[in-house]
Motif scaffolding. Structure first.
Motif, PDB file in Angstrom:
ATOM      1  N   ASN A  71       0.839  -1.200   0.000  1.00  0.00           N
ATOM      2  CA  ASN A  71       0.000   0.000   0.000  1.00  0.00           C
ATOM      3  C   ASN A  71       0.871   1.246   0.000  1.00  0.00           C
ATOM      4  O   ASN A  71       0.590   2.230  -0.695  1.00  0.00           O
ATOM      5  CB  ASN A  71      -0.933   0.004   1.210  1.00  0.00           C
ATOM      6  CG  ASN A  71      -2.100  -0.951   1.036  1.00  0.00           C
ATOM      7  OD1 ASN A  71      -2.434  -1.321  -0.081  1.00  0.00           O
ATOM      8  ND2 ASN A  71      -2.714  -1.341   2.132  1.00  0.00           N
ATOM      9  N   GLU A  72       1.948   1.194   0.786  1.00  0.00           N
ATOM     10  CA  GLU A  72       2.870   2.333   0.825  1.00  0.00           C
ATOM     11  C   GLU A  72       3.537   2.520  -0.531  1.00  0.00           C
ATOM     12  O   GLU A  72       3.692   3.638  -1.026  1.00  0.00           O
ATOM     13  CB  GLU A  72       3.939   2.109   1.894  1.00  0.00           C
ATOM     14  CG  GLU A  72       4.938   3.256   1.993  1.00  0.00           C
ATOM     15  CD  GLU A  72       6.028   2.979   3.013  1.00  0.00           C
ATOM     16  OE1 GLU A  72       6.968   3.787   3.079  1.00  0.00           O
ATOM     17  OE2 GLU A  72       5.955   1.969   3.733  1.00  0.00           O
ATOM     18  N   ALA A  73       3.934   1.394  -1.154  1.00  0.00           N
ATOM     19  CA  ALA A  73       4.574   1.472  -2.466  1.00  0.00           C
ATOM     20  C   ALA A  73       3.636   2.094  -3.493  1.00  0.00           C
ATOM     21  O   ALA A  73       4.037   2.932  -4.292  1.00  0.00           O
ATOM     22  CB  ALA A  73       4.997   0.073  -2.915  1.00  0.00           C
ATOM     23  N   VAL A 120       6.578 -13.956  -1.018  1.00  0.00           N
ATOM     24  CA  VAL A 120       6.310 -12.524  -1.159  1.00  0.00           C
ATOM     25  C   VAL A 120       4.913 -12.291  -1.740  1.00  0.00           C
ATOM     26  O   VAL A 120       4.160 -11.437  -1.273  1.00  0.00           O
ATOM     27  CB  VAL A 120       7.381 -11.867  -2.055  1.00  0.00           C
ATOM     28  CG1 VAL A 120       6.963 -10.451  -2.453  1.00  0.00           C
ATOM     29  CG2 VAL A 120       8.719 -11.830  -1.334  1.00  0.00           C
ATOM     30  N   PHE A 121       4.546 -13.077  -2.745  1.00  0.00           N
ATOM     31  CA  PHE A 121       3.253 -12.899  -3.399  1.00  0.00           C
ATOM     32  C   PHE A 121       2.130 -13.685  -2.728  1.00  0.00           C
ATOM     33  O   PHE A 121       0.977 -13.586  -3.139  1.00  0.00           O
ATOM     34  CB  PHE A 121       3.343 -13.326  -4.867  1.00  0.00           C
ATOM     35  CG  PHE A 121       3.924 -12.263  -5.770  1.00  0.00           C
ATOM     36  CD1 PHE A 121       3.498 -10.950  -5.690  1.00  0.00           C
ATOM     37  CD2 PHE A 121       4.885 -12.581  -6.707  1.00  0.00           C
ATOM     38  CE1 PHE A 121       4.014  -9.970  -6.536  1.00  0.00           C
ATOM     39  CE2 PHE A 121       5.409 -11.614  -7.559  1.00  0.00           C
ATOM     40  CZ  PHE A 121       4.969 -10.306  -7.465  1.00  0.00           C
ATOM     41  N   GLU A 141      -1.970  -9.420 -10.019  1.00  0.00           N
ATOM     42  CA  GLU A 141      -2.953  -8.388 -10.328  1.00  0.00           C
ATOM     43  C   GLU A 141      -3.230  -7.509  -9.122  1.00  0.00           C
ATOM     44  O   GLU A 141      -3.389  -7.989  -7.992  1.00  0.00           O
ATOM     45  CB  GLU A 141      -4.268  -9.043 -10.785  1.00  0.00           C
ATOM     46  CG  GLU A 141      -5.273  -8.059 -11.362  1.00  0.00           C
ATOM     47  CD  GLU A 141      -6.499  -8.761 -11.933  1.00  0.00           C
ATOM     48  OE1 GLU A 141      -7.473  -8.041 -12.218  1.00  0.00           O
ATOM     49  OE2 GLU A 141      -6.476  -9.992 -12.083  1.00  0.00           O
ATOM     50  N   GLU A 142      -3.238  -6.196  -9.358  1.00  0.00           N
ATOM     51  CA  GLU A 142      -3.535  -5.173  -8.353  1.00  0.00           C
ATOM     52  C   GLU A 142      -2.449  -5.027  -7.290  1.00  0.00           C
ATOM     53  O   GLU A 142      -2.648  -4.349  -6.288  1.00  0.00           O
ATOM     54  CB  GLU A 142      -4.890  -5.428  -7.672  1.00  0.00           C
ATOM     55  CG  GLU A 142      -6.064  -5.375  -8.645  1.00  0.00           C
ATOM     56  CD  GLU A 142      -7.402  -5.589  -7.949  1.00  0.00           C
ATOM     57  OE1 GLU A 142      -7.397  -5.818  -6.727  1.00  0.00           O
ATOM     58  OE2 GLU A 142      -8.431  -5.521  -8.641  1.00  0.00           O
ATOM     59  N   VAL A 143      -1.284  -5.654  -7.510  1.00  0.00           N
ATOM     60  CA  VAL A 143      -0.149  -5.458  -6.602  1.00  0.00           C
ATOM     61  C   VAL A 143       0.909  -4.658  -7.361  1.00  0.00           C
ATOM     62  O   VAL A 143       1.354  -5.084  -8.430  1.00  0.00           O
ATOM     63  CB  VAL A 143       0.430  -6.802  -6.135  1.00  0.00           C
ATOM     64  CG1 VAL A 143       1.683  -6.575  -5.296  1.00  0.00           C
ATOM     65  CG2 VAL A 143      -0.608  -7.579  -5.334  1.00  0.00           C
ATOM     66  N   GLU A 185       3.240   5.972  -2.541  1.00  0.00           N
ATOM     67  CA  GLU A 185       4.387   6.879  -2.560  1.00  0.00           C
ATOM     68  C   GLU A 185       5.402   6.590  -3.663  1.00  0.00           C
ATOM     69  O   GLU A 185       6.154   7.464  -4.056  1.00  0.00           O
ATOM     70  CB  GLU A 185       5.111   6.828  -1.209  1.00  0.00           C
ATOM     71  CG  GLU A 185       4.253   7.312  -0.042  1.00  0.00           C
ATOM     72  CD  GLU A 185       5.028   7.313   1.265  1.00  0.00           C
ATOM     73  OE1 GLU A 185       6.210   6.937   1.243  1.00  0.00           O
ATOM     74  OE2 GLU A 185       4.442   7.688   2.288  1.00  0.00           O
ATOM     75  N   ARG A 186       5.447   5.357  -4.160  1.00  0.00           N
ATOM     76  CA  ARG A 186       6.541   4.993  -5.041  1.00  0.00           C
ATOM     77  C   ARG A 186       6.109   4.500  -6.408  1.00  0.00           C
ATOM     78  O   ARG A 186       6.941   4.167  -7.226  1.00  0.00           O
ATOM     79  CB  ARG A 186       7.412   3.928  -4.359  1.00  0.00           C
ATOM     80  CG  ARG A 186       8.180   4.467  -3.164  1.00  0.00           C
ATOM     81  CD  ARG A 186       8.777   3.329  -2.350  1.00  0.00           C
ATOM     82  NE  ARG A 186       9.619   3.839  -1.286  1.00  0.00           N
ATOM     83  CZ  ARG A 186       9.176   4.316  -0.137  1.00  0.00           C
ATOM     84  NH1 ARG A 186       7.868   4.350   0.086  1.00  0.00           N
ATOM     85  NH2 ARG A 186       9.992   4.759   0.781  1.00  0.00           N
ATOM     86  N   GLY A 187       4.815   4.409  -6.662  1.00  0.00           N
ATOM     87  CA  GLY A 187       4.399   3.873  -7.940  1.00  0.00           C
ATOM     88  C   GLY A 187       4.670   2.384  -7.994  1.00  0.00           C
ATOM     89  O   GLY A 187       4.509   1.672  -7.013  1.00  0.00           O
ATOM     90  N   HIS A 188       5.126   1.883  -9.141  1.00  0.00           N
ATOM     91  CA  HIS A 188       5.374   0.457  -9.335  1.00  0.00           C
ATOM     92  C   HIS A 188       6.814   0.137  -8.967  1.00  0.00           C
ATOM     93  O   HIS A 188       7.737   0.791  -9.425  1.00  0.00           O
ATOM     94  CB  HIS A 188       5.098   0.084 -10.790  1.00  0.00           C
ATOM     95  CG  HIS A 188       4.937  -1.378 -11.001  1.00  0.00           C
ATOM     96  ND1 HIS A 188       3.708  -1.997 -11.018  1.00  0.00           N
ATOM     97  CD2 HIS A 188       5.850  -2.360 -11.179  1.00  0.00           C
ATOM     98  CE1 HIS A 188       3.869  -3.296 -11.207  1.00  0.00           C
ATOM     99  NE2 HIS A 188       5.164  -3.537 -11.308  1.00  0.00           N
ATOM    100  N   VAL A 189       7.014  -0.881  -8.134  1.00  0.00           N
ATOM    101  CA  VAL A 189       8.349  -1.260  -7.670  1.00  0.00           C
ATOM    102  C   VAL A 189       8.816  -2.492  -8.439  1.00  0.00           C
ATOM    103  O   VAL A 189       8.091  -3.485  -8.537  1.00  0.00           O
ATOM    104  CB  VAL A 189       8.337  -1.555  -6.154  1.00  0.00           C
ATOM    105  CG1 VAL A 189       9.708  -2.044  -5.695  1.00  0.00           C
ATOM    106  CG2 VAL A 189       7.931  -0.316  -5.380  1.00  0.00           C
TER     107      VAL A 189
END
Length: 203
Positions: free
Chosen positions: A16-18, A44-45, A68-70, A21-25
């Motif tokens: 959620n923070e990514a 992780v997933f 999807e949606e991550v 604040e950071r777009g796609h990581v």
């Protein structure tokens, strides 16, 4: 896969923070065959994503895995075996450089996880070269010490041999049961996610 409720909450908060604040990581993950990359990706997933045929090929030996949606992509590279290492390193250099030229920061490789098996008790020359290549391109690198069971000073050795990494995190991606019936819980995943989000630049 055993539930790690604490980690699930951490992943949800971190992603959620990514997103905010950071777009796609984009994370590049590399390591020798058998080190446990697939298990780490699945942890992780929170699902079975790192299986044969999953993910979109981006080079002959690298695939992009998304959910999807991550707002996260993992670029999974083939094993760092010395017989093919020159070819593997060259392909990774091209991938990183090509994405770095994009004006869209969401296309860049933002961080690399170099996976090293704790029970091997050694850092391979291929791992040293890959860390240097990433660091030379200003990509933060985290050493992920996999299958963590007994440190015996190995983490300190990794940091000594790989001074260019941001940090080294000991990880046990899934719960393990030893022959004696002793259960080792998963560990280090939350630390890895938190550290990753700290070093990824804000978009």
């Amino acid at each position: 896969m055993p539930k790690d409720l604490d980690f699930e909450a951490a992943v949800k908060d971190a992603l959620n923070e990514a997103l905010k604040e950071r777009g796609h990581v984009n994370i590049l993950i590399a390591g020798r065959t058998g080190v446990g990359k697939s298990t780490l990706i699945n942890a992780v997933f929170q699902g079975n994503f790192a299986t044969t045929g999953q993910g979109r090929p981006v080079t002959q030996n690298t695939r992009e895995i998304k959910k999807e949606e991550v707002p996260l992509s993992i670029f999974d590279t083939r094993g760092l075996e010395m017989a093919d290492f020159t070819e593997t390193l060259s392909a990774l250099k091209c991938l990183v450089s090509e994405r770095a030229r994009s004006s869209d920061l969401n296309q860049h490789i933002h961080v690399a996880w170099i996976c090293i098996a704790e029970d091997s008790r050694r850092v391979e020359p291929a791992e040293e070269e890959l860390v240097k290549m990433m660091a030379d391109r200003n990509i933060p690198v985290i050493a992920v010490i996999m299958k963590a069971r007994s440190d015996q000073g190995f983490r300190a050795i990794v940091l000594q041999i790989l001074p260019l990494v941001i940090n080294a995190v000991r990880v046990r991606a899934i719960e393990e049961e030893l022959d004696e019936g002793i259960v080792l819980p998963s560990m280090g995943l939350r630390d890895l996610v938190d550290l990753t989000l700290q070093v990824v630049p804000e978009g």
